[in-house]
Design an enzyme around this catalytic site. Structure first.
Site, PDB file in Angstrom:
ATOM      1  N   HIS A  89       0.816  -1.225   0.000  1.00 38.62           N
ATOM      2  CA  HIS A  89       0.000   0.000   0.000  1.00 38.62           C
ATOM      3  C   HIS A  89       0.848   1.273   0.000  1.00 38.62           C
ATOM      4  O   HIS A  89       0.299   2.376   0.052  1.00 38.62           O
ATOM      5  CB  HIS A  89      -0.949   0.001   1.207  1.00 38.62           C
TER       6      HIS A  89
ATOM      7  N   ASP B  52       4.114   9.244  -1.828  1.00 35.37           N
ATOM      8  CA  ASP B  52       2.894   8.575  -1.356  1.00 35.37           C
ATOM      9  C   ASP B  52       2.593   7.397  -2.259  1.00 35.37           C
ATOM     10  O   ASP B  52       3.074   7.328  -3.397  1.00 35.37           O
ATOM     11  CB  ASP B  52       1.721   9.580  -1.432  1.00 35.37           C
TER      12      ASP B  52
HETATM   13  P1  ADQ Z   1      -2.911   6.649   3.979  1.00 31.55           P
HETATM   14  O1  ADQ Z   1      -1.493   7.050   4.155  1.00 31.55           O
HETATM   15  O2  ADQ Z   1      -3.693   6.483   5.227  1.00 31.55           O
HETATM   16  O3  ADQ Z   1      -3.037   5.316   3.099  1.00 31.55           O
HETATM   17  P2  ADQ Z   1      -4.773   8.029   2.061  1.00 31.55           P
HETATM   18  O4  ADQ Z   1      -4.784   7.076   0.925  1.00 31.55           O
HETATM   19  O5  ADQ Z   1      -4.728   9.442   1.646  1.00 31.55           O
HETATM   20  O6  ADQ Z   1      -3.534   7.810   3.031  1.00 31.55           O
HETATM   21  O7  ADQ Z   1      -6.072   7.844   2.990  1.00 31.55           O
HETATM   22  C1  ADQ Z   1      -6.617   6.621   3.339  1.00 31.55           C
HETATM   23  C2  ADQ Z   1      -7.992   6.836   3.994  1.00 31.55           C
HETATM   24  O8  ADQ Z   1      -7.863   7.560   5.206  1.00 31.55           O
HETATM   25  C3  ADQ Z   1      -8.955   7.615   3.099  1.00 31.55           C
HETATM   26  O9  ADQ Z   1     -10.155   6.889   2.943  1.00 31.55           O
HETATM   27  C4  ADQ Z   1      -9.187   8.922   3.829  1.00 31.55           C
HETATM   28  O10 ADQ Z   1     -10.525   9.396   3.765  1.00 31.55           O
HETATM   29  C5  ADQ Z   1      -8.839   8.594   5.271  1.00 31.55           C
HETATM   30  N1  ADQ Z   1      -8.296   9.821   5.885  1.00 31.55           N
HETATM   31  C6  ADQ Z   1      -7.161  10.463   5.554  1.00 31.55           C
HETATM   32  N2  ADQ Z   1      -7.023  11.594   6.287  1.00 31.55           N
HETATM   33  C7  ADQ Z   1      -8.105  11.667   7.086  1.00 31.55           C
HETATM   34  C8  ADQ Z   1      -8.548  12.602   8.067  1.00 31.55           C
HETATM   35  N3  ADQ Z   1      -7.842  13.704   8.323  1.00 31.55           N
HETATM   36  N4  ADQ Z   1      -9.721  12.366   8.704  1.00 31.55           N
HETATM   37  C9  ADQ Z   1     -10.440  11.259   8.401  1.00 31.55           C
HETATM   38  N5  ADQ Z   1     -10.076  10.344   7.492  1.00 31.55           N
HETATM   39  C10 ADQ Z   1      -8.917  10.534   6.840  1.00 31.55           C
HETATM   40  C11 ADQ Z   1      -2.063   4.367   2.587  1.00 31.55           C
HETATM   41  C12 ADQ Z   1      -1.049   4.966   1.598  1.00 31.55           C
HETATM   42  C13 ADQ Z   1      -1.787   5.590   0.414  1.00 31.55           C
HETATM   43  C14 ADQ Z   1      -2.601   4.493  -0.267  1.00 31.55           C
HETATM   44  C15 ADQ Z   1      -3.557   3.897   0.753  1.00 31.55           C
HETATM   45  C16 ADQ Z   1      -4.377   2.754   0.168  1.00 31.55           C
HETATM   46  O11 ADQ Z   1      -0.223   5.920   2.247  1.00 31.55           O
HETATM   47  O12 ADQ Z   1      -0.882   6.155  -0.496  1.00 31.55           O
HETATM   48  O13 ADQ Z   1      -3.308   5.026  -1.368  1.00 31.55           O
HETATM   49  O14 ADQ Z   1      -2.830   3.385   1.866  1.00 31.55           O
HETATM   50  O15 ADQ Z   1      -3.577   1.813  -0.460  1.00 31.55           O
END
Ligand code: ADQ
Length: 471
Positions: free
Chosen positions: A153, A361
């Site tokens: 991920h 990312d």
């Molecule tokens: P994350 O680093 O957690 O994921 P992201 O993909 O942007 O980053 O977000 C994942 C989930 O977390 C989203 O559904 C989002 O809505 C939720 N989220 C993020 N910030 C939030 C906040 N402030 N409040 C509430 N909810 C929040 C990791 C990797 C990513 C990759 C995903 C999935 O870092 O690059 O795309 O896994 O594989």
């Protein structure tokens, strides 16, 4: 159809599922009669030998408890203080404590021992993320012959960053024990291939040479997405509209610039606030005309580097507030709290600009969710880091180098001044791409590769790669 066993560090909890990924995998599991396996979230004095089963809103989960010491070495230690920073090219923030590897390995072995007795011969196993790279190897050492797939991920690192990771050779060998290795983006497959290509037998190390055979491992990009149509519906529900109305009242006519992230040094938050500061400093017409909101709930806050990022962000936000606030206008709202998906969908919809500027990312699902939540008749503009995996599928976003805060400030100006017809044209293309790369399509395409009847043929098959083994 074969049963599917999903394995991840944590299993989903009760209540509404937090994200599209959990929803999509639940749906897939429901169709395939399998279960989800992972850590229970509980720490015990002795490691569990056996998994305990539970039913969470119709989803079967099997969980094990870990000891405090193992969990620390495995999770905060090797996974999040070595692998996470190295894979995100932040070696300056890595803490290289080689002994954490023992705990990381021990937990993977414990997962394998508890999972093996639950397996049937034709089950397919889908392992998620960097915490569990050794799991297939551990399962195979115990005799498992099932098809096993791995999905990363986060980005795959450059060769140099990989070399900085203790036991990287073993980790690569572990990857070769999977049938399918899925990456976020093409960029990651290229990095993996480069690493593989630059491994050549060398007698310099004095270690015995051993070849790592990747011929049975397919490596390909499976760009993960969200459920854009569900998000589009969510953005106009009463719960989302309540958030829209609440923020609209305080914004009056100001345009909203929105950032939503976990508080993590990979997300480029200080640089993002600095870019906003430059926008206000360079162009006085935006003062009182815009407002920035950054939502960033703390994560992994027992790790020093995360606390430091949080302190840095506090200081920069304070500086911008002090510099530009008036008695009747504040430039910035900084919220250190997570919002549920309906509230987020409302915020996304209200925003004129979605600012997604990680320094590095995986795909980044916030970019997808922002796009899906827009009003098609009056959509906002996505500013996206070229270092997010999503940049490969979203060329119609305004793409920036997040390290260059002048460039991001200029992108902000361009987004805020963008005429409606251009906003609609860009958004229409982004929404189409988001639909093509929905999380359902992602799960289906990965499982199509992993399923025994459709396997073979595509991806990066390396004939024979040679690693100088330290084993
Ligand atoms: P994350 O680093 O957690 O994921 P992201 O993909 O942007 O980053 O977000 C994942 C989930 O977390 C989203 O559904 C989002 O809505 C939720 N989220 C993020 N910030 C939030 C906040 N402030 N409040 C509430 N909810 C929040 C990791 C990797 C990513 C990759 C995903 C999935 O870092 O690059 O795309 O896994 O594989």
């Amino acid at each position: 159809m074969s049963r599917l066993i999903v394995v991840s560090n944590r299993t989903p909890g009760r209540g509404p599922a937090a994200g599209g990924l959990a929803v999509a995998l639940r749906k897939t599991l429901a169709a395939r009669d399998g279960f989800w396996f992972g850590w229970s979230g509980k720490l015990s004095d002795t490691p569990s030998e056996e998994a305990h089963f539970d039913d969470i809103d119709g989803l079967t989960i099997a969980q094990i408890d870990l000891t405090r010491e193992d969990h620390h070495a495995y999770y905060a230690g090797f996974s999040n203080s070595i692998l996470w920073p190295s894979f995100h090219l932040r070696l300056d923030l890595a803490t290289i404590e080689g002994h954490w590897y023992e705990g990381y390995r021990a937990v993977n072995r414990q997962f394998a021992r508890a999972l093996l007795p639950l397996l049937q011969p034709d089950d397919i196993i889908w392992v998620h993320d960097y915490h569990l790279i050794p799991l297939a190897n551990e399962l195979r050492n115990l005799g498992a012959r099932n098809r096993i797939g791995f999905y990363l991920h986060i980005p795959f690192p450059t060769t140099d960053a990989l070399y900085a990771i203790p036991h990287h050779n073993e980790l690569m060998r572990d990857l070769s024990r999977y049938d399918v290795v899925g990456m976020q983006a093409n960029r990651d497959v290229t990095a993996f291939t480069e690493f593989a290509d630059h491994q050549s037998p060398s007698s310099l190390s004095g270690n015995p040479l051993r070849s790592v055979d990747f011929t049975r491992t397919e490596t390909a990009a499976f760009p993960i997405g969200s459920d854009p149509d569900a998000f589009a519906r969510l953005a106009v529900t009463p719960a989302a509209t309540k958030m829209v109305k609440r923020v609209e009242r305080s914004l009056r006519d100001q345009k909203l610039i929105l950032g939503v992230d976990r508080l993590d040094y990979s997300k480029g938050l200080p640089q993002r606030i600095e870019a906003y500061e430059k926008l206000l400093a360079n162009d006085t017409r935006f003062r009182r005309a815009v407002h920035m909101m950054q939502v960033a709930p703390p994560s992994r806050d027992t790790i020093k580097e995360y606390q430091e990022t949080s302190d840095t962000l506090d200081a920069i936000c304070g500086r911008v507030m002090g510099r530009f606030s008036e008695p009747d206008w504040q430039p910035l709202t900084y919220v250190k709290r997570a919002y549920g998906q309906p509230s987020l969908a409302g915020l996304y919809r209200l925003a004129r600009v979605g600012l997604v500027t990680p320094l590095r990312d995986g795909m980044n699902l916030v970019a997808h969710e922002f796009v899906a939540s827009q009003d098609p008749a009056n959509p906002g503009v996505l500013i996206l880091s070229r270092f997010a995996g999503a940049a490969e599928i979203f060329p119609e976003a305004i793409q920036v180098n997040p390290f260059d805060t002048d460039e991001t400030a200029e992108a902000l100006r361009m987004a805020l001044d963008m005429p409606l017809d251009e906003r609609i044209a860009r958004w229409t293309a982004l929404m189409e791409a988001s639909r093509r790369h929905s999380v359902d399509n992602w799960a289906a395409s990965f499982l199509a590769r992993l399923s025994p009847d459709t396997s073979g043929g595509v991806g990066v098959n390396r004939d024979m790669l040679y690693l100088a083994s330290t084993a």
